[in-house]
Design an enzyme around this catalytic site. Structure first.
Site, mmCIF file in Angstrom:
data_model
loop_
_atom_site.group_PDB
_atom_site.id
_atom_site.type_symbol
_atom_site.label_atom_id
_atom_site.label_comp_id
_atom_site.label_asym_id
_atom_site.label_seq_id
_atom_site.Cartn_x
_atom_site.Cartn_y
_atom_site.Cartn_z
ATOM 1 N N THR A 3 35.230 -1.581 110.696
ATOM 2 C CA THR A 3 33.963 -0.949 110.254
ATOM 3 C C THR A 3 33.254 -0.591 111.801
ATOM 4 O O THR A 3 33.941 -0.806 112.814
ATOM 5 C CB THR A 3 33.176 -2.125 109.895
ATOM 6 N N GLY A 5 31.461 -4.946 100.372
ATOM 7 C CA GLY A 5 31.620 -6.142 101.556
ATOM 8 C C GLY A 5 30.414 -6.534 101.966
ATOM 9 O O GLY A 5 29.434 -6.314 101.532
ATOM 10 N N ASP A 6 30.511 -6.995 103.403
ATOM 11 C CA ASP A 6 29.383 -7.609 103.778
ATOM 12 C C ASP A 6 28.336 -6.521 104.572
ATOM 13 O O ASP A 6 27.270 -6.613 104.677
ATOM 14 C CB ASP A 6 29.835 -8.438 104.949
ATOM 15 N N THR A 51 31.760 -7.183 111.882
ATOM 16 C CA THR A 51 33.194 -6.548 111.464
ATOM 17 C C THR A 51 33.989 -7.627 110.975
ATOM 18 O O THR A 51 34.109 -8.580 111.741
ATOM 19 C CB THR A 51 33.847 -5.316 112.250
ATOM 20 N N GLY A 52 34.660 -7.395 110.044
ATOM 21 C CA GLY A 52 35.762 -8.539 109.689
ATOM 22 C C GLY A 52 36.002 -8.533 108.215
ATOM 23 O O GLY A 52 35.535 -7.744 107.399
ATOM 24 N N GLY A 59 34.860 -9.364 104.956
ATOM 25 C CA GLY A 59 33.427 -9.179 104.444
ATOM 26 C C GLY A 59 33.204 -10.448 103.710
ATOM 27 O O GLY A 59 32.296 -10.909 103.558
HETATM 28 N N1 ASP Z 1 33.650 -5.962 107.156
HETATM 29 C C1 ASP Z 1 34.165 -4.791 106.349
HETATM 30 C C2 ASP Z 1 34.457 -5.147 105.044
HETATM 31 O O1 ASP Z 1 34.540 -6.327 104.719
HETATM 32 C C3 ASP Z 1 35.566 -4.593 106.900
HETATM 33 C C4 ASP Z 1 35.783 -4.645 108.445
HETATM 34 O O2 ASP Z 1 34.858 -4.813 109.232
HETATM 35 O O3 ASP Z 1 37.026 -4.463 108.768
HETATM 36 O O4 ASP Z 1 34.030 -4.389 104.092
#
Ligand code: ASP
Length: 322
Positions: free
Chosen positions: A188, A218-219, A239-240, A242
């Site tokens: 993200t 997602g988050d 980011t990560g 979610g």
């Molecule tokens: N957090 C984002 C999601 O889960 C994806 C990401 O940050 O890589 O949609």
């Protein structure tokens, strides 16, 4: 590539802003922090890595210039995210990854720390800059979050730039979807900033996780999970993975530990990111406090990130040390 209309808009913000003309706030700190996703950033051609550094720096400097000229942190966050959304190297806007059905569905949110106003959009497919639509939701509607067709309709009627889904086409990301290899993952984008009036704003924009099921949200658009801003406390963009950020309300959890436990933003971010690691949830956060101090923490091998403060500090990094 910045378009002429965007350059003109930035010019107007920078030079015709009344705060700029009357600014007596020069001694107050301004700062901006950016992430371009946590992940591996391995096996990538050097040209791409260079492009990511350059994209981060461009967004950082544009956002910082807006702050230095007395503009609101909301402007800095929105404009910096637009730059990243328009850059196909980042998983947001133009560079969004694909769902399992080979479509792009984007999420974004923005929050203003002065009054905890917030706006978000989820699952949009034709909006060039989802962060601008999120800001429109915050400022021009009585709601906080729009999804799917209702969000697309709002984008059309509010004059957002609408593009054909082919604008987001990427053979490379389709190939990534086909292989689903972990080592090329991109995340993200997010920005947190504090302006000369002491207002903290945060925003996050994403294409989500590659190979997600259609309709999955997602988050990033969920206030408290992927984005949080509260004056006097802190601002966060995450980011990560979610699903974990939602379940553990990560962005607000970090700020709550600062607020209620008296932790520094670095300790609070470290704690939460390590707790995620313990349950095998990949991710990272950027955190900014009222002094413009920063924490950039991640439990993946790398996180694209950049930070600039009016005290002269500036850094742009992807890996742990560079
Ligand atoms: N957090 C984002 C999601 O889960 C994806 C990401 O940050 O890589 O949609």
């Amino acid at each position: 590539m910045i378009r002429y209309s965007q350059v003109l808009f930035l010019f107007l913000l920078l030079f015709l802003n009344p705060n700029h003309l009357n600014s007596d706030d020069e001694s107050k700190p301004v700062a901006i922090v950016i992430h371009g996703g946590a992940g591996w950033f391995a096996n990538m051609p050097q040209s791409k890595i260079d492009g990511i550094y350059a994209g981060l720096e461009e967004a950082l400097d544009v956002g910082f210039a807006l702050l230095e000229n007395g503009n609101s942190s909301l402007d800095a966050v929105e404009q910096a995210i637009i730059i990243l959304e328009n850059n196909e190297l980042f998983n947001a806007g133009r560079g969004s990854v694909y769902t399992s059905e080979q479509k792009q569905e984007m999420d974004a949110s923005i929050m203003f720390g002065d009054n905890q106003d917030a706006g978000a959009v989820a699952g949009v497919a034709t909006v060039k800059n989802p962060i601008s639509l999120a800001r429109y939701v915050m400022e021009q509607t009585k709601h906080v979050m729009f999804s799917g067709e209702g969000a697309e309709e709002l984008a059309r009627t509010s004059g957002q730039t609408i593009v054909d889904p082919s604008y987001f086409y990427s053979e490379e990301k389709l190939e990534q979807l086909r292989k689903q290899k972990k080592d090329d993952k991109l995340g993200t984008v997010g920005v947190v900033a504090i302006d000369a009036n002491g207002n903290i704003s945060a925003g996050t924009s994403t294409g989500g996780m590659s190979n997600k099921l259609p309709g999955r949200i997602g988050d990033a658009p969920i206030i408290g999970a992927g984005t949080w801003a509260e004056n006097g406390g802190c601002g966060v963009s995450g980011t990560g993975h979610g699903e974990y950020f939602i379940r553990f309300n990560v962005a607000k959890e970090i700020c709550d530990r600062v607020k209620y436990k008296g932790l520094s933003i670095v300790d609070a971010a470290n704690q939460v990111i390590n707790e995620l690691k313990n349950i095998e949830a990949d991710g990272g956060v950027i955190v900014l406090n009222q002094d413009g101090q920063v924490a950039m923490k991640f439990n993946t091998p790398a996180m694209a990130r950049a930070y600039r403060h009016s005290n002269g500090t500036k850094e742009v990094k992807i890996y742990r040390d560079q």
